[in-house]
Design an enzyme around this catalytic site. Sequence first.
Site, PDB file in Angstrom:
ATOM      1  N   CYS A   1       7.066   4.659   6.719  1.00 38.66           N
ATOM      2  CA  CYS A   1       6.368   5.945   6.800  1.00 38.66           C
ATOM      3  C   CYS A   1       5.269   5.937   7.837  1.00 38.66           C
ATOM      4  O   CYS A   1       4.870   6.972   8.326  1.00 38.66           O
ATOM      5  CB  CYS A   1       5.750   6.304   5.457  1.00 38.66           C
ATOM      6  SG  CYS A   1       6.911   6.202   4.164  1.00 38.66           S
TER       7      CYS A   1
ATOM      8  N   SER B   1      12.801   3.562  -7.086  1.00 42.60           N
ATOM      9  CA  SER B   1      13.641   4.222  -6.096  1.00 42.60           C
ATOM     10  C   SER B   1      14.866   3.360  -5.824  1.00 42.60           C
ATOM     11  O   SER B   1      14.736   2.206  -5.408  1.00 42.60           O
ATOM     12  CB  SER B   1      12.817   4.413  -4.813  1.00 42.60           C
ATOM     13  OG  SER B   1      13.600   5.036  -3.840  1.00 42.60           O
ATOM     14  N   ALA B   2      16.055   3.922  -6.053  1.00 42.57           N
ATOM     15  CA  ALA B   2      17.286   3.119  -6.007  1.00 42.57           C
ATOM     16  C   ALA B   2      17.584   2.526  -4.634  1.00 42.57           C
ATOM     17  O   ALA B   2      18.199   1.471  -4.534  1.00 42.57           O
ATOM     18  CB  ALA B   2      18.467   3.978  -6.458  1.00 42.57           C
TER      19      ALA B   2
ATOM     20  N   GLN C   1       8.574  -1.131  -4.962  1.00 47.73           N
ATOM     21  CA  GLN C   1       9.057  -2.328  -4.246  1.00 47.73           C
ATOM     22  C   GLN C   1       9.461  -3.469  -5.189  1.00 47.73           C
ATOM     23  O   GLN C   1      10.162  -4.383  -4.779  1.00 47.73           O
ATOM     24  CB  GLN C   1       7.990  -2.834  -3.261  1.00 47.73           C
ATOM     25  CG  GLN C   1       7.789  -1.943  -2.052  1.00 47.73           C
ATOM     26  CD  GLN C   1       8.955  -1.979  -1.049  1.00 47.73           C
ATOM     27  OE1 GLN C   1       9.779  -2.885  -1.055  1.00 47.73           O
ATOM     28  NE2 GLN C   1       9.020  -0.972  -0.187  1.00 47.73           N
TER      29      GLN C   1
ATOM     30  N   THR D   1      19.606  20.533 -12.061  1.00 45.91           N
ATOM     31  CA  THR D   1      20.841  19.820 -12.415  1.00 45.91           C
ATOM     32  C   THR D   1      20.763  18.385 -11.901  1.00 45.91           C
ATOM     33  O   THR D   1      20.383  18.146 -10.757  1.00 45.91           O
ATOM     34  CB  THR D   1      22.059  20.556 -11.814  1.00 45.91           C
ATOM     35  OG1 THR D   1      22.037  21.894 -12.317  1.00 45.91           O
ATOM     36  CG2 THR D   1      23.359  19.880 -12.196  1.00 45.91           C
TER      37      THR D   1
ATOM     38  N   GLY E   1      11.149   7.697  -5.273  1.00 46.70           N
ATOM     39  CA  GLY E   1       9.864   7.123  -5.637  1.00 46.70           C
ATOM     40  C   GLY E   1       8.727   8.106  -5.374  1.00 46.70           C
ATOM     41  O   GLY E   1       7.793   8.238  -6.170  1.00 46.70           O
ATOM     42  N   THR E   2       8.822   8.807  -4.267  1.00 47.00           N
ATOM     43  CA  THR E   2       7.781   9.780  -3.904  1.00 47.00           C
ATOM     44  C   THR E   2       7.651  10.848  -4.990  1.00 47.00           C
ATOM     45  O   THR E   2       6.541  11.182  -5.432  1.00 47.00           O
ATOM     46  CB  THR E   2       8.129  10.438  -2.544  1.00 47.00           C
ATOM     47  OG1 THR E   2       8.159   9.420  -1.547  1.00 47.00           O
ATOM     48  CG2 THR E   2       7.135  11.510  -2.167  1.00 47.00           C
TER      49      THR E   2
HETATM   50  N1  PLP Z   1       6.193   3.537  -2.951  1.00 44.27           N
HETATM   51  C1  PLP Z   1       6.419   2.446  -2.209  1.00 44.27           C
HETATM   52  C2  PLP Z   1       5.607   1.219  -2.462  1.00 44.27           C
HETATM   53  C3  PLP Z   1       7.394   2.449  -1.208  1.00 44.27           C
HETATM   54  O1  PLP Z   1       7.593   1.362  -0.462  1.00 44.27           O
HETATM   55  C4  PLP Z   1       8.140   3.635  -1.007  1.00 44.27           C
HETATM   56  C5  PLP Z   1       9.150   3.708   0.060  1.00 44.27           C
HETATM   57  O2  PLP Z   1       8.989   3.171   1.137  1.00 44.27           O
HETATM   58  C6  PLP Z   1       7.880   4.734  -1.827  1.00 44.27           C
HETATM   59  C7  PLP Z   1       6.904   4.662  -2.792  1.00 44.27           C
HETATM   60  C8  PLP Z   1       8.625   6.011  -1.663  1.00 44.27           C
HETATM   61  O3  PLP Z   1       9.915   5.909  -2.177  1.00 44.27           O
HETATM   62  P1  PLP Z   1      11.050   6.955  -1.736  1.00 44.27           P
HETATM   63  O4  PLP Z   1      11.499   6.542  -0.377  1.00 44.27           O
HETATM   64  O5  PLP Z   1      12.117   6.789  -2.749  1.00 44.27           O
HETATM   65  O6  PLP Z   1      10.438   8.284  -1.752  1.00 44.27           O
END
Ligand code: PLP
Length: 391
Positions: free
Chosen positions: A328, A200-201, A180, A238, A71-72
């Site tokens: 985080c 994000s899986a 989420q 890849t 997701g990041t």
């Molecule tokens: N965005 C939200 C709302 C999240 O809750 C998170 C993860 O906690 C992320 C982004 C980041 O996702 P990833 O852990 O896959 O980098």
Amino acid sequence: MERIYLDNAATTPLSEEVIDAMVEVMKTNYGNPSSTHSLGQDAKVLIENVRRQVADYLHVSPAEIIFTSCGTESNNMIIKSCVDHLGVERIITSPMEHKCVAETVLDMKKRRGVEVVYLRPDKKGDFDLVKLEELIKSSDKKTLVTLIHANNEIGNLLDIKKVAEMCKLNDVLFHSDTVQSMAHMEMDFSQIPVDFASCSAHKFHGPKGSGFAFVRKASGLKGIITGGPQERSLRAGTENVCGIVGLGKALELSLDHMEQYASHMKEIKNYTRDRLLAEIDGVKFNGRSAEENTSLYTVLSVLLPFKDPMIGLKLDMKGIAISQGSACSSGASKPSMVMMMILDEEEMEDCTPLRVSFSHLTTKEEIDSLIDALKEIAASFNIEKTNVQHR
Ligand code: PLP
């Protein structure tokens, strides 16, 4: 000690079926999807099947799905490329965003001189959409609106359709961090004119290190990782074939059981809320967290009527894994920005936020153990004497 896991908004355990699907790929599909021989092409087919599956879920075209590492990365790619390649000079965002959006926006301000405008939430964590429209209309600069769909700390849901339509009408770009909410609810992007979204899986029993970005066709977005032509040149490198297959299997399981999982989690969430209200004097809930239709059913954000910065550790020692806020920010000494926005000074001083987050695996017995543990901790604070009132 039996472990109880109530931190599903941070991550979820892998499903057995996901592990099996991934192991099978690791054993048999080791070809590079860019290779033209059949081993490579077999791997390519696996990726394209998942791309089609994701596209069907979102009611979009497969070409609009770009696999990433998380997701990041998806949020970084979208925001940075909007500035670097689409000429965005102004970003409207909120103090309720996940760090991977908040920090990326600040980075664009520092390094690219982008103007950043914050839409502040009210005490329930909601946004004034009339104010949003005013902000959108207040400048001629090329603008990106980025607002989180389901808040990872308090679960508040944004009216993503309304915001997307407003952005389209006013000719500004719209990105929503849907990490989420993806795979937890229906998502029809043929009806919601959002430009960009992320997934994000590991938030739905898939593997860590696998996600995707939704990039609306003809948006002109480019990647931030340069190299080979993978992912239509938007994401060189890849592909993580077994991670993508794991994402696909996890999505399939979530969609197949969506109604059943949602109804189980709603029941567990209501049970948690009701037991807390009945047994911990002065307990409150943050944002819209305790409501059914305006918040995500996976998250219950609790405000305990005593101050205990060690609560996570104490619960961990009792075998309960749980976060105070997002994973985080839970290690940070500063309170989270989300809590600073919605709590008043007295609540910040005297209370403790706790995020209980559920999965379809969560049981009432596990919640009973949590309540027992919290009652024990609360008793040590003599909370009967509290004068904090229910909101
Ligand atoms: N965005 C939200 C709302 C999240 O809750 C998170 C993860 O906690 C992320 C982004 C980041 O996702 P990833 O852990 O896959 O980098």
